[in-house]
Design an enzyme around this catalytic site. Structure first.
Site, PDB file in Angstrom:
ATOM      1  N   HIS A 236       0.863  -1.178   0.000  1.00 48.55           N
ATOM      2  CA  HIS A 236       0.000   0.000   0.000  1.00 48.55           C
ATOM      3  C   HIS A 236       0.900   1.228   0.000  1.00 48.55           C
ATOM      4  O   HIS A 236       1.847   1.299   0.762  1.00 48.55           O
ATOM      5  CB  HIS A 236      -0.895  -0.027   1.249  1.00 48.55           C
ATOM      6  CG  HIS A 236      -2.038   0.932   1.188  1.00 48.55           C
ATOM      7  ND1 HIS A 236      -1.863   2.292   1.236  1.00 48.55           N
ATOM      8  CD2 HIS A 236      -3.368   0.733   1.088  1.00 48.55           C
ATOM      9  CE1 HIS A 236      -3.050   2.880   1.162  1.00 48.55           C
ATOM     10  NE2 HIS A 236      -3.984   1.955   1.068  1.00 48.55           N
ATOM     11  N   ARG A 256      -6.572  10.389  -0.220  1.00 49.05           N
ATOM     12  CA  ARG A 256      -6.416  10.854  -1.607  1.00 49.05           C
ATOM     13  C   ARG A 256      -7.766  10.980  -2.292  1.00 49.05           C
ATOM     14  O   ARG A 256      -7.973  11.871  -3.107  1.00 49.05           O
ATOM     15  CB  ARG A 256      -5.480   9.905  -2.368  1.00 49.05           C
ATOM     16  CG  ARG A 256      -4.011  10.127  -2.033  1.00 49.05           C
ATOM     17  CD  ARG A 256      -3.118   9.038  -2.594  1.00 49.05           C
ATOM     18  NE  ARG A 256      -3.216   7.807  -1.818  1.00 49.05           N
ATOM     19  CZ  ARG A 256      -3.133   6.588  -2.321  1.00 49.05           C
ATOM     20  NH1 ARG A 256      -2.953   6.426  -3.619  1.00 49.05           N
ATOM     21  NH2 ARG A 256      -3.205   5.538  -1.535  1.00 49.05           N
TER      22      ARG A 256
END
Lengths: 603, 251
Positions: A236, A256
């Protein structure tokens, strides 16, 4: 003579995260008896850590979304190594599964018109993730748990399985121990579902807890089932990196999705510098358009921070390697910058990302509404695992099923964020349904006492040794080694070295020493987990050596490009008759004509 | 780096002792880091529960210097290290070993609460429409990570051991999340009064103070539930009405 308690069920589910719970619910609703094994307490499994959301093409936020787009996104993200039949089933059934959760009491965040709200995430063309702030996994596991406890499912908490029991080729039960007193337990079952999650504990920097030791992968492998795609391990892009004690803890992609941007030490938004060809026509090349996308402008293309995880993680590694990293060896993830765009940014961030706000404030003394976070890649998710039949989730062994992270096929070379929670629901449900069917159609198999006796003897060996390595020391050595040599950037020389080290670590693990007694003894638990961690690590290394190209999450610096020929097969791992690990290429079946057309249309 | 001494409770219910371990404290360290380091270095058999190490799962509940906390969220720099850091298991439940207690009672209690029962779906696809304002307060309750620190600190359980007659703050939060769920049509007021023992709570707010998820347990869950019970059972007008009706029926 062995001493153990015996339990009999039609269906035994091993693992009680999202997939295990969903499978148990489904099997019991088919009218069969179900036993459910949790390695920890009920409701603490890793699903609880999932933050961002559940991907399902419900089209609540953008009416252009449908299963075909979701299907295409999943294949594009997985670099076309996915089991396309699973991807089709998944995209079609995910919305129903999400609505089912709502019918069981889940309370997702809402749209203006009262529907389930969906958010943006990497690799998904439209806002698709049903969520509850940044604690979606908690909502999901609690909903499943609170539904399951009324279903008559018998739950065995803090219980670990050491081996699957076999009658010929067929899996007919399992043998393990309960943590509290260290007593052994034998489970007879007409069908067994593995839902044990991932393998991240084999790596030093990981978002996974102590439980994620590849148990299902190893149990299935040792029983003779096939594993596929083991070279594809997802790192990740955003894990915490500072202070050292929090290194690896997950920072949700939702940051994000809500507008967070990635910056190097020069304040440069480096993701604009490398947008892959496959995503060029759907990615914005300027800040202004990216922000419009976040704000829901349907004509805008998505910002490059929302490219797939494999790509973002690699870009971060490049920045760090080329000397543009942050002081503690990461890069910056900045959500505070949105204060330039909206007036109530602090309140907005705290509302949308309450968990992240709390976590950084408490553990890193950082206020994410005011300053950027320092982040770096962390070992997160195993795309590879037990090879299953797309519709039934049965492994290559009769009576053995797998669902969730320990199963494989849906995600191919890289998983899209949000596709994990939907995977758990869709295929957990299917595994439960078909395992119940199998249990109804087959009589109970015979239990082999010899196998139980041998396993018991093996499990107690660490107590019998006078001295030896500490199981924790062997575990740490494995984690350091895998992180260094089979991590995010790989090459042949280092992986050969890793292979050799794995051989030595196997020897060490066979000689670990445990003090104290069997009552809740973590040293003993770790000693028994080591075997699984080593099997998973060996499979990862072997497959990563074999795939001589870079694709999805698998990056080889000695073969940095994609090789079209390598895109035609999956790698299958199996134990041979003499107990050695073998690997072979298995051609990917030709994709169905109608699905091929969909992919073409969406290009 | 500074060194701290940890005084950790060891053994099971029959032999409770404290053992001292010294450890160097690094930047940002939390108590759980220390416990796991001690386990790996000096005491492989030190029993402790943990999972996520990020305050999301509620496994590592313990009492640090006498205060119920999640060890993963308890920073070392919040503690004085000039004297030993005392680490003990939670007290309201039977001890198994070292820092691990038998919390199975909690899971049994939950099963007795009437399950979620939704009204008929609003739309043909089986879905419902709800406004965000209407679910905000229930979402607060659903943040609960079942760490049972509220149960541990509640004097009805901790001091008076009324486990048979009182379900505890965790389950009042759970019932509140069901009772105030916009879709739920079940009525749990009678159970709250009779079997769950909500009357034993005298709103000292100890539970609210220890909740790592900052759920305002007393004010937002327990008091509103108490009010609903008062409405049902103690409203003087309704009481008269019920009395009148039962007389009529008896005559």
């Amino acid at each position: 003579m062995s001493s153990y308690d015996t339990y009999k069920y039609d269906v035994l589910v091993i693992g009680a995260g999202g997939a295990g719970l969903r499978a148990a619910i489904e099997a019991s609703s088919q009218g069969v008896t179900v036993g459910l094994i949790c390695k920890s307490l009920l409701g603490k499994a890793h699903t609880v850590m999932a933050e961002g959301g559940i991907a399902a093409a419900m089209a609540n936020v953008d009416d252009r979304d449908n299963w075909k787009v979701h299907f295409t996104d999943t294949l594009r993200g997985g670099q076309y190594l996915n089991n396309w039949q699973m991807a089709e089933i998944h995209a079609k059934e995910a919305p129903v599964c999400v609505r089912e959760l709502e019918a069981w009491g889940a309370l997702f965040d809402r749209t203006e018109d009262g529907k389930i709200l969906q958010r943006n995430f990497g690799g998904h063309k439209y806002p698709r993730l049903a969520h509850v702030g940044d604690r979606t996994g908690l909502e999901m596991i609690r909903t499943l748990q609170d539904h399951c406890i009324y279903q008559g499912v018998e739950v065995h908490m803090e219980c670990t399985i050491i081996t699957l029991l076999k009658d010929g080729d067929r899996v007919v039960g399992a043998f393990g121990y309960e943590r509290e007193r260290g007593r052994f337990k034998t489970f007879h079952a007409k069908a067994v579902i593995l839902a044990t999650g991932g393998v991240g504990r084999s790596f030093k920097i990981s978002s996974n807890s102590w439980e994620y030791t590849g148990d299902g992968h190893a149990l299935a492998y040792e029983a003779g089932a096939e594993l596929i795609d083991m070279e594809f391990l997802q790192f990740h892009p955003t894990g915490m990196i500072w202070p050292p004690s929090v290194r690896g803890i997950l920072v949700t992609e939702g940051v994000r999705g809500e507008g967070g941007i990635l910056l190097n030490k020069n304040g440069e938004r480096f993701m604009f510098n490398s947008i892959p060809d496959a995503y060029k026509n759907q990615t914005s090349d300027n800040e202004e358009e990216g922000w419009r996308y976040i704000q829901g402008d349907k004509d805008a293309k998505r910002p490059p921070e929302l490219l797939t995880r494999d790509h973002v993680a690699r870009c971060i590694v490049r920045e760090i390697k080329e000397g543009r990293g942050s002081p503690h060896g990461g890069v910056y993830l900045d959500i505070s910058w949105i204060k330039k765009k909206i007036s109530n940014s602090e309140e907005h961030i705290r509302k949308k990302l309450p968990g992240m706000f709390h976590m950084f404030k408490k553990l890193a003394d950082i206020d994410i509404t005011k300053v950027p976070m320092e982040i770096g890649p962390t070992t997160h998710y195993m795309m590879g695992g037990i090879r299953v039949h797309a519709e039934t989730q049965m492994s290559t062994l009769p009576g053995l099923f797998a669902a969730g992270e320990c199963g494989a096929g849906l995600h191919g070379a890289n998983r899209l964020g949000g596709n994990s929670l939907s995977d758990l629901l869709v295929f957990g449900k299917r595994a439960g349904e078909y395992a119940a069917k199998f249990a109804k159609e087959n009589k109970a198999g015979a239990i082999d006492e010899k196998q139980i006796n041998e396993t018991e003897k093996y499990a107690l060996q660490p107590f019998e040794r006078e001295n030896g390595d500490s199981p924790f020391d062997v575990q740490f050595a494995l984690q350091d080694m895998m992180q260094q040599w089979v991590g995010i950037v790989r090459n042949e020389e280092e992986m050969l070295r890793a292979k050799e080290h794995l051989r030595l670590l196997r020897k060490r693990s066979a000689n670990v020493f445990v003090n104290g007694n069997r009552e809740f003894n973590p040293g003993w638990h770790t000693a028994l987990d080591l075997r699984n961690m080593l099997i998973a690590s060996e499979a990862i290394t072997m497959a990563a050596l074999e795939r001589k190209e870079s694709r999805g999450a698998h990056f080889r610096e000695d073969y940095p490009d994609k090789d079209p020929n390598c895109g035609k097969y999956n790698l299958v791992i199996k134990q041979n008759a003499s107990g050695e690990m073998t690997i072979r290429q298995e051609p990917i079946p030709e994709i169905r004509e109608d699905l091929k057309k969909i992919i073409e249309e969406m290009k | 780096m500074p060194t701290a001494t940890f005084k950790i409770q060891r053994g099971d219910a029959s032999i409770g002792t404290f053992e001292d371990y010294s450890l160097e404290i690094s930047e940002g360290m939390v108590v759980l880091d220390a416990i796991l380091l001690i386990q790996a270095k000096y005491a492989n058999d030190l029993a402790v529960r943990w999972n996520c190490k990020a305050g999301h799962c509620g496994s590592c509940s313990a009492e640090v210097n006498g205060i119920p906390k999640l060890m993963c969220m308890c920073r070392m720099n919040e503690l004085p290290i000039d004297k030993p850091v005392l680490v003990q298991p939670i007290k309201a439940f039977p001890l198994i070993k070292d820092l691990v207690t038998d919390v199975s009672w909690n899971f049994e209690v939950k099963k007795k609460i009437k399950k979620f029962k939704p009204r008929k779906p609003d739309a043909a696809d089986g879905s419902w429409r709800m406004a965000q304002e209407d679910i905000d307060r229930v979402q607060e309750f659903r943040k609960c990570i079942e760490c049972f620190l509220c149960q541990d600190v509640c004097h009805v359980l901790r001091e008076h051991h009324l486990h048979e007659r009182f379900t505890g703050p965790r389950y009042f939060v759970h019932v509140a999340s069901l009772e105030m769920h916009p879709l739920d049509v079940e009525d749990r007021r009678e159970d709250l009064k009779k079997t769950d023992g909500i009357g034993f709570c005298n709103i000292t707010k100890c539970c609210t103070n220890v909740c790592p998820q900052e759920i305002t347990i007393t004010d937002n869950a327990i008091i509103p539930l108490k009010e609903r019970i008062a409405d049902k059972y103690y409203d003087p007008l309704k009481k008269l009405f019920r009395l009148f009706r039962s007389r009529k029926r008896n005559s």
